[in-house]
Design an enzyme around this catalytic site. Structure first.
Site, PDB file in Angstrom:
ATOM      1  N   LYS A  39      10.151 -40.314 -12.635  1.00 58.89           N
ATOM      2  CA  LYS A  39      11.162 -41.231 -12.082  1.00 58.89           C
ATOM      3  C   LYS A  39      10.549 -42.303 -11.187  1.00 58.89           C
ATOM      4  CE  LYS A  39      12.455 -38.612  -7.934  1.00 58.89           C
ATOM      5  NZ  LYS A  39      13.571 -38.047  -7.151  1.00 58.89           N
ATOM      6  N   THR A  45       2.331 -38.008  -5.974  1.00 62.93           N
ATOM      7  CA  THR A  45       2.005 -38.035  -4.549  1.00 62.93           C
ATOM      8  C   THR A  45       0.530 -38.311  -4.308  1.00 62.93           C
ATOM      9  OG1 THR A  45       3.825 -36.564  -3.937  1.00 62.93           O
ATOM     10  CG2 THR A  45       1.946 -36.654  -2.440  1.00 62.93           C
ATOM     11  N   CYS A  46      -0.348 -37.611  -4.988  1.00 66.74           N
ATOM     12  CA  CYS A  46      -1.782 -37.731  -4.720  1.00 66.74           C
ATOM     13  C   CYS A  46      -2.244 -39.175  -4.795  1.00 66.74           C
ATOM     14  CB  CYS A  46      -2.582 -36.881  -5.698  1.00 66.74           C
ATOM     15  SG  CYS A  46      -4.363 -37.111  -5.518  1.00 66.74           S
ATOM     16  N   LYS A  55      -7.407 -41.156   2.178  1.00 70.13           N
ATOM     17  CA  LYS A  55      -8.870 -41.212   2.261  1.00 70.13           C
ATOM     18  C   LYS A  55      -9.349 -42.645   2.438  1.00 70.13           C
ATOM     19  CE  LYS A  55      -8.189 -36.981   1.466  1.00 70.13           C
ATOM     20  NZ  LYS A  55      -6.824 -36.562   1.862  1.00 70.13           N
ATOM     21  N   HIS A 439     -35.141 -33.236  -0.676  1.00 75.15           N
ATOM     22  CA  HIS A 439     -35.353 -33.501   0.750  1.00 75.15           C
ATOM     23  C   HIS A 439     -35.638 -34.986   0.942  1.00 75.15           C
ATOM     24  CE1 HIS A 439     -36.784 -32.940   4.872  1.00 75.15           C
ATOM     25  NE2 HIS A 439     -37.819 -33.711   4.554  1.00 75.15           N
TER      26      HIS A 439
END
Length: 462
Positions: A39, A45-46, A55, A439
């Protein structure tokens, strides 16, 4: 009610959010004839009111913090303030780009997309504004909306939900955030970065209370350092308007005043008035009840996402929607292990976890059978470079697998992928310890933690 098409779809999906559209895409990919009904906007929502826009706000806040703090890195920069219209433009461009991409994806998979408000009209049909859409199976995926408390009316101006907060046309000078869970601490973090004086009110004894207690304490320490205030362990009593804002009173009589009150106590399922109960679908407090394969008690109806009482996360919706599509297509399916789902709270610093907490592990296996190890990010070169503090905590069954990974620190959400593999593949510390991690990366902190747990620490004390 007229059925204007002779087609009976293999799958009719009510709701085009994360769970609904994932089921549609996977179902169509597997050869099912799929109808997807929404609709509002595809993505739910996301995409439009949750994960993605929040974010974006948090990243804008991170940029603001970096500008303020640039001199500690030898960079001279001037911070002139927040252009909230510019922030919204950036946020909306991110959402718009993803929305267009999703629309194209649904069209390319030949999913029949139907715009309009749907209602379950039988165990095999959904009515959409004068049209009856028939299917051999119906998937309910109508999602959730922000919740409030009895007597606490959200007006969209002074007392707001997360939906309103995402569109606020100003940076509030002061704000109270009611709720110290994921939504609450993320908005508190973003607003603080924008310059707001924030107070979080949480009725339980810790922020992010579903996380391992160590993670909660680390976040609380970081928030204190940032100047984000919080009140824990006392529940909300009432809110009332003042001349300039809102006054909140707690159960112990303590009061707080601010320009706005953000109600961030969670989200409730969208199920009322949609015909679910009339068709015999079992419900509890508005949630649709399902088994481990997302089947309701009605043979032809399944349900996924925030509508069911599982973790309210977009990626959980994806997984549940895919599971339903594959089950209906005749593939062998495996239920979702909800403990094995990665969880990330994107405040500053981030909180990320997978597996179970130390307390839960002790409850399941016995206190004498659980080993916990903390690796401080102070020993990690890349974290030093980024000037972030925090820890990685491992929870292990003695002489067995790692059953919980709990991380606090900037960018820890990017490390939870490997943590997910460690938990879900029931890895032993020695097995992870023998893997070589690049590293200097923050990722090697996971390797170092497992080296220590395996009894051969490198950049940490015995």
């Amino acid at each position: 009610m007229a059925n204007d098409a002779s087609t009976v779809f293999d799958l009719v999906i009510l709701g085009g959010g994360s769970g609904g559209y994932a089921a549609a895409l996977r179902g169509a990919q597997l050869g099912l004839d799929v109808a997807l009904i929404e609709k509002n906007k595809l993505g739910g929502t996301c995409l439009h009111n949750g994960c993605i826009p929040t974010k974006a706000l948090l990243h804008a806040g991170e940029i603001a913090d970096q500008a303020r703090e640039s001199e500690q890195f030898g960079v001279k920069a001037t911070f002139e303030g927040i252009d909230i219209a510019g922030v919204h433009k950036y946020k909306d461009e991110v959402v718009s780009g993803l929305y267009k991409g999703l629309q194209g994806l649904v069209a390319s998979r030949k999913v029949t997309y139907i715009e309009g408000e749907g209602r379950l009209s039988s165990p095999t049909s959904v009515d959409v504004e004068g049209r009856r859409v028939e299917g051999r199976h119906v998937l309910l995926a109508t999602g959730s909306v922000p919740r409030s408390l009895p007597g606490l009316e959200i007006d969209g101006e002074r007392i707001i939900s997360s939906d309103h907060a995402l569109k606020l046309d100003r940076v509030p000078k002061t704000a109270i955030v009611l709720g110290g869970g994921v939504i609450g601490v993320e908005f508190a973090s973003a607003w603080k970065s924008f310059g707001t004086d924030v107070t979080v009110i949480e009725g339980l004894k810790h922020l992010v209370p579903v996380e391992d207690e160590n993670s909660s304490k680390l976040l609380e320490r970081a928030f204190r350092k940032r100047g984000i205030k919080f009140n824990l362990g006392t529940f909300f009593d009432k809110a009332e308007y003042t001349q300039d804002g809102v006054r909140v009173t707690l159960a112990d009589g303590k009061t707080f005043e601010a320009e706005v009150l953000l109600v961030a106590i969670g989200r409730g399922p969208v199920s009322q008035g949609l015909g679910y109960e009339e068709q015999g679908v079992a419900m509890d407090r508005g949630f649709v009840l399902v088994d481990e394969y997302m089947r309701t008690n009605v043979e032809t109806i399944s349900a996924v996402g925030d509508l069911v009482p599982t973790l309210q996360l977009a990626h959980v919706g994806f997984a549940e929607g895919i599971l339903v599509a594959e089950r209906l297509a005749g593939l062998k399916t495996v239920p979702v292990d909800y403990d094995g789902v990665p969880r990330v709270t994107y405040c500053h610093p981030e909180v990320a976890s997978v597996g179970i907490t130390e307390a839960k592990a002790k409850e399941i296996y016995g206190a004498d059978k659980v080993v916990a190890l903390k690796y401080n990010l102070a020993g990690n070169g890349k974290s030093k470079i980024l000037k972030t503090a925090g820890e990685i905590k491992l929870v292990q069954v003695k002489d067995g697998a790692v059953v919980g990974v709990h991380m606090v620190g900037d960018r820890m959400g990017e490390q939870v992928g490997e943590a997910q593999l460690i938990y879900n593949w029931e890895a032993l510390p020695a097995e992870v310890a023998q893997l070589i991690h690049a590293h200097p990366t923050q990722n090697e902190a996971l390797g170092e933690a497992h080296l220590a747990l395996a009894g051969k620490p490198l950049h940490s004390h015995d």
